[in-house]
Design an enzyme around this catalytic site. Structure first.
Site, short mmCIF file in Angstrom:
data_model
loop_
_atom_site.label_atom_id
_atom_site.label_comp_id
_atom_site.label_asym_id
_atom_site.label_seq_id
_atom_site.Cartn_x
_atom_site.Cartn_y
_atom_site.Cartn_z
N CYS A 197 -10.49 -0.64 -9.20
CA CYS A 197 -9.21 -1.24 -8.80
C CYS A 197 -9.03 -1.04 -7.30
O CYS A 197 -9.80 -1.61 -6.51
CB CYS A 197 -8.04 -0.70 -9.61
SG CYS A 197 -8.00 1.09 -9.85
N SER A 198 -8.04 -0.27 -6.88
CA SER A 198 -7.80 -0.12 -5.45
C SER A 198 -7.29 1.27 -5.12
O SER A 198 -6.44 1.44 -4.26
CB SER A 198 -6.80 -1.18 -4.98
OG SER A 198 -5.62 -1.08 -5.74
N CYS A 199 -7.80 2.30 -5.83
CA CYS A 199 -7.40 3.68 -5.56
C CYS A 199 -7.68 4.01 -4.10
O CYS A 199 -8.74 3.67 -3.56
CB CYS A 199 -8.16 4.63 -6.47
SG CYS A 199 -7.77 4.37 -8.21
N CYS A 212 -13.12 2.04 -4.49
CA CYS A 212 -12.65 2.14 -5.87
C CYS A 212 -13.18 0.89 -6.55
O CYS A 212 -12.62 -0.19 -6.34
CB CYS A 212 -11.13 2.21 -5.93
SG CYS A 212 -10.54 2.11 -7.64
#
Lengths: 98, 211
Positions: free
Chosen positions: B113-115, B110
């Site tokens: 972000c941090s999906c 991602c």
């Protein structure tokens, strides 16, 4: 789903990612902006995050596509194999017809 | 706003206290503004914390031994998860499964972000959220594979999947050679978190520590 736009593109279509930095929360990274790719999958329609992030209802829902790029089209000095791909999910209002 | 104090403004990577204060402030605001309830937040956090790479490994090992299940998993992951008793909370993003073969190698990231497919395999590892991984893997995926000690042949197509929107990706690694006689439970032990992100391969049976 109410307020859902019909999908404008189909699998296999060539598209260009729009260039832009709207004054909101947007999910189209700059490294794919202006680049040409191919529709790989149509995921269906999802609320627009640019509206959702500011308390909006995200409507009309935007068709969401997985777009495939040749890595060599993204990076002119790409070090891997010429067949390598990058796939990313992009909402329809960021896609331009070629 | 949280005081920046003695920090230099170059991010807060090592400052756990900063992040927990910020999270607490955001939580208080979300509740105060009626966006969600404390109960919603706790339920979702519990759900994520109840899932771990072991859950993903169990599902994917089942796909290794049951070709029909594998077909269903690749076609409609969420229904296939349900078959094994894994439901996704309503607030979870969609999850889909991509298969690694001897022709294609998928890797998930991602960049924004941090999906992550949290509702099935829990929280992402720390490196997954760091800029180093997020920025390098899209530009030089084979360099990242090398850093993880993962050998992928030049003839194999590397497919980096950036989960930028409403879908999260879980990688089904290839079943290693020499695993024919193994039980589903033993097979699940070969499926690591790294192999489900695509930076690694499933372990060879001789590399599993006896427990």
């Amino acid at each position: 789903m109410a307020g859902e736009a019909a999908a404008k593109f189909k699998v296999g279509d060539q598209v260009r990612i729009r260039v832009g930095v709207p004054p909101t929360h947007f999910r189209t990274p700059e490294y794919v902006q202006g680049k040409q790719g191919k529709i790989d999958t149509l995921w269906g329609a999802f609320p627009n995050p640019e509206s959702l992030a500011y308390g909006g209802d995200g409507l009309p829902a935007q068709p969401l596509y997985q777009v495939e790029f040749a890595q060599t089209d993204l990076w002119h000095d790409y070090k891997g194999s010429a067949s390598d791909k990058l796939l990313i999910d992009i909402y329809e209002h960021w896609l331009e017809t070629i | 706003m949280v005081e920046n104090g003695h920090h230099d403004g170059h991010g807060h990577g090592d400052n756990a206290e900063y992040y927990s204060l910020r999270a607490a402030a955001m939580q208080a605001l979300l509740i105060e503004k009626g966006v969600c309830t404390l109960d919603d937040i706790l339920t979702m956090a519990d759900k994520i914390d109840s899932r771990s790479p072991k859950d993903g490994a169990k599902i994917l090992a089942h796909a290794w031994v049951d070709p029909e299940y594998k077909k269903r998993l690749l076609a409609d992951a969420e229904s296939a998860f349900l078959e094994l008793g894994y439901d996704l909370p309503e607030t979870s993003p969609k999850i889909t499964v991509v298969e690694n073969t001897d022709e294609v190698h998928n890797m998930a990231v991602c960049t924004l972000c941090s999906c992550f497919p949290r509702a099935i395999i829990g929280r992402p590892p720390a490196w997954y959220k760091e800029l180093a991984y997020r920025s390098k893997v899209v530009v030089d995926p084979r360099g990242v594979l090398q850093e993880f000690g993962t050998a992928i042949d030049e003839a194999v197509q590397v497919r980096v999947i950036d989960s930028s929107a409403d879908y999260r990706y879980l990688v089904l690694p290839m079943r290693p050679a020499g695993t024919d006689g193994m039980s589903e439970e033993q097979l699940a032990e070969l499926i690591t978190q790294e192999s489900m992100i695509g930076v690694g391969l499933a372990l060879a049976p001789e590399n599993v520590r006896a427990s």
